[in-house]
Write a protein that holds these residues in place. Structure first.
Motif, PDB file in Angstrom:
ATOM      1  N   ASP A  28       0.832  -1.200   0.000  1.00 27.60           N
ATOM      2  CA  ASP A  28       0.000   0.000   0.000  1.00 27.60           C
ATOM      3  C   ASP A  28       0.863   1.245   0.000  1.00 27.60           C
ATOM      4  OD1 ASP A  28       0.867  -0.347   2.671  1.00 27.60           O
ATOM      5  OD2 ASP A  28      -0.817   0.836   3.416  1.00 27.60           O
ATOM      6  N   THR A  29       2.178   1.075   0.096  1.00 27.87           N
ATOM      7  CA  THR A  29       3.152   2.151  -0.119  1.00 27.87           C
ATOM      8  C   THR A  29       3.680   1.979  -1.537  1.00 27.87           C
ATOM      9  OG1 THR A  29       3.750   2.087   2.227  1.00 27.87           O
ATOM     10  CG2 THR A  29       5.256   3.232   0.732  1.00 27.87           C
ATOM     11  N   PRO A  30       3.181   2.767  -2.500  1.00 27.30           N
ATOM     12  CA  PRO A  30       3.453   2.493  -3.920  1.00 27.30           C
ATOM     13  C   PRO A  30       4.929   2.350  -4.259  1.00 27.30           C
ATOM     14  CG  PRO A  30       1.759   4.174  -3.690  1.00 27.30           C
ATOM     15  CD  PRO A  30       2.305   3.934  -2.317  1.00 27.30           C
ATOM     16  N   SER A  31       5.802   3.110  -3.620  1.00 25.95           N
ATOM     17  CA  SER A  31       7.221   3.047  -3.959  1.00 25.95           C
ATOM     18  C   SER A  31       7.849   1.710  -3.588  1.00 25.95           C
ATOM     19  CB  SER A  31       7.982   4.174  -3.242  1.00 25.95           C
ATOM     20  OG  SER A  31       7.846   4.042  -1.829  1.00 25.95           O
ATOM     21  N   GLU A  32       7.106   0.860  -2.889  1.00 24.83           N
ATOM     22  CA  GLU A  32       7.642  -0.425  -2.441  1.00 24.83           C
ATOM     23  C   GLU A  32       7.252  -1.583  -3.356  1.00 24.83           C
ATOM     24  OE1 GLU A  32       9.855  -0.676   0.430  1.00 24.83           O
ATOM     25  OE2 GLU A  32       9.791   1.348  -0.420  1.00 24.83           O
ATOM     26  N   ASN A  33       6.484  -1.308  -4.404  1.00 19.46           N
ATOM     27  CA  ASN A  33       6.148  -2.359  -5.358  1.00 19.46           C
ATOM     28  C   ASN A  33       7.388  -2.787  -6.145  1.00 19.46           C
ATOM     29  OD1 ASN A  33       3.486  -2.098  -4.551  1.00 19.46           O
ATOM     30  ND2 ASN A  33       2.934  -0.762  -6.259  1.00 19.46           N
ATOM     31  N   SER A  34       7.402  -4.069  -6.554  1.00 23.78           N
ATOM     32  CA  SER A  34       8.539  -4.522  -7.356  1.00 23.78           C
ATOM     33  C   SER A  34       8.056  -5.480  -8.436  1.00 23.78           C
ATOM     34  CB  SER A  34       9.588  -5.222  -6.479  1.00 23.78           C
ATOM     35  OG  SER A  34       9.090  -6.424  -5.937  1.00 23.78           O
ATOM     36  N   ALA A  35       8.836  -5.578  -9.509  1.00 23.48           N
ATOM     37  CA  ALA A  35       8.499  -6.458 -10.623  1.00 23.48           C
ATOM     38  C   ALA A  35       8.708  -7.914 -10.213  1.00 23.48           C
ATOM     39  CB  ALA A  35       9.367  -6.121 -11.827  1.00 23.48           C
ATOM     40  N   ALA A  36       8.233  -8.823 -11.055  1.00 22.86           N
ATOM     41  CA  ALA A  36       8.351 -10.251 -10.776  1.00 22.86           C
ATOM     42  C   ALA A  36       9.816 -10.658 -10.664  1.00 22.86           C
ATOM     43  CB  ALA A  36       7.661 -11.046 -11.875  1.00 22.86           C
ATOM     44  N   GLN A  37      10.084 -11.552  -9.703  1.00 28.50           N
ATOM     45  CA  GLN A  37      11.439 -12.070  -9.540  1.00 28.50           C
ATOM     46  C   GLN A  37      11.357 -13.552  -9.184  1.00 28.50           C
ATOM     47  OE1 GLN A  37      13.449 -10.393  -5.953  1.00 28.50           O
ATOM     48  NE2 GLN A  37      11.535  -9.277  -5.612  1.00 28.50           N
TER      49      GLN A  37
END
Length: 412
Positions: A160-169
């Protein structure tokens, strides 16, 4: 003639070193409360003899049990984010007497990792927060987006903190996985294939103090209530509470405590040194149920502790004390209604889905209280009209994930 005033009242609270032994109060033990009430529950022993008269015979009073009720603000004290136990706000003592354990965290810590739903292949996660630098709570969802075995499956991390999203790994057993940008590392261990949609939740918490439910080694408190010039001492207290957090207002906690009876005495009221931090209005709460952002007017929580007397023929008043014997926490929210495509409240209710829950009251360091739960369930859902806007009245139940983890209060 002495005229006692309603508005002149003082309440003090202190953790007991020994159950039932009254603690001596200091000026730092004052609790700022509203509507303080003291009462006793006397066991009136009737003497119903038959005789030549219809008049009643005098009764006697047996066991006497004391109770106190009052309301406080749900707020911090401006310094609880130190993660030092001595910096705990006064209301932490009240939570402790309701079956919660206080744990200091001088450095960031984690809540979880919790499975979201049922998983055919279980994963054991080992967190590492030695490099964590967060100053507020961050919720992360880890979801399998490509199925497969270790080294083949892929996960995507959202927050819910957008800057903490990451792409698939790629996820590999016994290999560290970087989560977000604030230093959280999780190492998974598993065998077998992971399935698409398999999901976990973890909260990265800042320095602060956690209050978590326990099922033994309960801590009791002594409560003292002055009603103008009358002093009521109630040792051996255990209690329960209800939280109400309404948008745009300040959150409150209604407390009910039960303890040992002592004869009231006349005594001049003390002048406590109350905490001076002002309550925050309920805003920017980051309330999420199952990761969904619902527009909610009010959140309620009822701890629902069951406090029972322990009868004893060899003890004063015929009982040796009280005991917290069970709890059944529940609550509710009233979100605006939404399309099924946006969030299927009805299926979540019908399927008894277990959904991670989070909410905070306040957002400034030293005056923030987080509430997190690994898997709340809806217990009811009805429509209501809120000034022309269609809304739900949704009941919540707070079951445990494993044990003693159904909800956590984090003070930061």
């Amino acid at each position: 003639m002495n005229v006692l005033l309603t508005r002149r009242a003082v309440v003090q609270a202190a953790i007991e070193a020994t159950y039932g032994d009254p603690e001596a109060m200091t000026p730092d033990d004052g609790v700022l409360v509203s509507e303080p009430t003291y009462s006793i529950d006397p066991n009136v022993l009737e003497r119903n003899f038959t005789r030549d008269s219809l008049s009643q015979t005098p009764h006697i009073v047996g066991r006497k049990l004391s109770s106190m009720e009052f309301t406080t603000e749900l707020r911090g004290n401006g310094k609880q984010n130190s993660g030092v136990a001595l910096d705990a706000p006064i209301i932490a003592r009240l939570f402790q007497a309701c079956g919660y354990k206080l744990t200091p965290h001088a450095e960031p810590s984690v809540k979880g990792v919790f499975d979201v739903g049922d998983h055919a292949t279980r994963v054991a996660w080992v967190p590492d927060v030695t490099a964590a630098d967060n100053t507020d709570a961050i919720c992360y969802y880890i979801e399998v987006t490509t199925a497969g075995a270790s080294g083949m499956a892929e996960v995507t991390i959202t927050s819910d903190t957008p800057s903490e999203n990451s792409a698939a790994q790629v996820i590999t057993t016994d290999m560290a996985l970087d989560v977000g940008t604030h230093g959280l590392i999780l190492t998974p261990t598993f065998t077998g294939d992971l399935a698409v949609g398999q999901k976990w939740v973890v909260w990265l918490m800042p320095p602060g103090l956690s209050l978590d439910p326990v099922s033994d080694n309960f801590e009791s408190i002594t409560l003292v209530m002055y009603k103008d010039g009358v002093k009521h001492v109630m040792p051996g207290c255990f209690g329960t509470f209800e939280i109400t957090a309404t948008a745009g207002e300040f959150a409150t906690v209604a407390w009910t405590f039960t303890g040992l009876w002592q004869q009231p005495v006349d005594e001049v009221m003390p002048t406590p040194s109350y905490e001076r931090t002002l309550p925050a209005q309920v805003e920017l709460a980051r309330l999420r149920v199952g990761g969904f952002y619902a527009v909610v007017e009010e959140f309620t929580f009822d701890q629902a502790n069951d406090i029972q007397v322990r009868p004893d023929v060899s003890s004063d008043e015929g009982y040796i004390g009280t005991r917290l014997v069970s709890r059944a926490p529940e609550g509710g929210i009233n979100p605006e209604a939404d399309l099924v495509a946006s969030n299927d409240f009805w299926s979540q209710l019908a399927n008894a889905d277990r959904m991670p829950f989070q909410m905070r009251v306040g957002y400034l360091p030293g005056n923030t209280i987080w509430m997190t739960a690994p898997g709340v369930q809806y217990t009811g859902l009805t429509y209501q009209d809120r000034d022309g806007i269609l809304a739900y009245d949704a009941g919540l139940r707070f079951p445990a994930y494993d044990s003693d983890d159904e909800i956590s209060f984090f003070l930061c």
